[in-house]
Scaffold this motif. Structure first.
Motif, PDB file in Angstrom:
ATOM      1  N   ARG A 125      -8.165  -3.420   1.006  1.00 30.07           N
ATOM      2  CA  ARG A 125      -6.800  -2.961   1.373  1.00 30.07           C
ATOM      3  C   ARG A 125      -6.433  -2.360  -0.873  1.00 30.07           C
ATOM      4  O   ARG A 125      -6.863  -3.190  -1.579  1.00 30.07           O
ATOM      5  CB  ARG A 125      -5.607  -3.559   1.389  1.00 30.07           C
ATOM      6  CG  ARG A 125      -5.507  -4.192   2.485  1.00 30.07           C
ATOM      7  CD  ARG A 125      -3.927  -4.786   2.582  1.00 30.07           C
ATOM      8  NE  ARG A 125      -2.558  -4.206   2.577  1.00 30.07           N
ATOM      9  CZ  ARG A 125      -1.972  -4.744   1.569  1.00 30.07           C
ATOM     10  NH1 ARG A 125      -2.101  -5.401   0.925  1.00 30.07           N
ATOM     11  NH2 ARG A 125      -1.148  -3.349   2.278  1.00 30.07           N
ATOM     12  N   SER A 171      -6.758  -4.737  -3.582  1.00 29.55           N
ATOM     13  CA  SER A 171      -5.034  -5.329  -3.525  1.00 29.55           C
ATOM     14  C   SER A 171      -6.055  -7.174  -3.822  1.00 29.55           C
ATOM     15  O   SER A 171      -6.718  -7.723  -4.158  1.00 29.55           O
ATOM     16  CB  SER A 171      -5.452  -5.619  -2.022  1.00 29.55           C
ATOM     17  OG  SER A 171      -4.575  -7.707  -1.628  1.00 29.55           O
ATOM     18  N   ASP A 220      -6.667  -9.060  -0.521  1.00 31.41           N
ATOM     19  CA  ASP A 220      -8.258  -8.933   0.603  1.00 31.41           C
ATOM     20  C   ASP A 220      -8.174  -6.939  -0.056  1.00 31.41           C
ATOM     21  O   ASP A 220      -8.015  -6.116  -0.564  1.00 31.41           O
ATOM     22  CB  ASP A 220      -6.954  -7.943   1.564  1.00 31.41           C
ATOM     23  CG  ASP A 220      -8.183  -6.919   2.863  1.00 31.41           C
ATOM     24  OD1 ASP A 220      -9.210  -6.788   2.661  1.00 31.41           O
ATOM     25  OD2 ASP A 220      -7.758  -7.061   3.923  1.00 31.41           O
ATOM     26  N   SER A 280       0.589  -1.726  -0.010  1.00 35.69           N
ATOM     27  CA  SER A 280       0.195   0.303  -0.135  1.00 35.69           C
ATOM     28  C   SER A 280       1.050   1.545  -0.297  1.00 35.69           C
ATOM     29  O   SER A 280       1.889   1.390   0.344  1.00 35.69           O
ATOM     30  CB  SER A 280      -0.411  -0.026   0.843  1.00 35.69           C
ATOM     31  OG  SER A 280      -0.115   0.016   3.009  1.00 35.69           O
TER      32      SER A 280
END
Length: 171
Positions: free
Chosen positions: A96, A90, A93, A57
């Motif tokens: 994210r 992501s 996930d 990130s």
């Protein structure tokens, strides 16, 4: 190596020498990277993205490089405008947001890294191999001794061990 300081260096203070060595290297590297439309800081960010085993990130990249969040947004914006990175959800996930290199970014990174290595080699050319290793080891030791917990955690999360120094474990 000459033990006599240049006339503009009164007593060889460490800060002065480090600042001027860095300024020279940064100028030379900036000029060499101009054809890639990137600056050294952007190259560093691209390198972290490429080296990460997990998709990083913006905040993780910022923590790893010791860059504040606002500055990191600007760097990522600039790289995105150049077509070198993209922000997206992501794969692992969906909650994210991560930053990934585009194919153009990967290609530019590979070529720019070769240029960076050449510039650094040329910059260090006045030193013999043993002095280069000693300088690198000393700077790494100083850096690791002052690395904060956030950076250490970011390195662990991104698992960039092949491209970044291992955590310091001894004196």
């Amino acid at each position: 190596m000459n033990d006599v300081p240049p006339p503009d260096v009164p007593a060889r203070p460490l800060g002065y020498l480090l600042k001027h060595a860095y300024a020279t290297l940064a100028t030379e590297l900036g000029q060499a990277l101009a054809p890639f439309r990137i600056i050294p800081r952007e190259l560093g960010v691209m390198g972290v993205i490429a080296a990460a085993r997990e998709q990083p990130s913006q905040l993780e990249i910022a923590a790893l490089l010791g860059i504040d969040r606002t500055t990191m947004v600007g760097i990522i914006d600039a790289l995105e405008d150049k077509g070198y990175v993209e922000r997206r959800r992501s794969d692992q996930d969906r909650r994210r947001n991560v930053v990934t290199l585009t194919p153009a970014g990967q290609e530019s990174l590979e070529a720019a890294e070769q240029v960076r290595e050449r510039v650094e080699r040329d910059f260090l050319a006045p030193l013999d191999e043993q002095a280069v290793q000693a300088l690198t080891d000393a700077l790494l030791t100083l850096h690791l001794a002052r690395t904060d917990a956030d950076t250490t955690a970011a390195v662990g999360r991104l698992a960039c061990a092949e491209h970044l120094p291992a955590p310091h474990t001894g004196p």
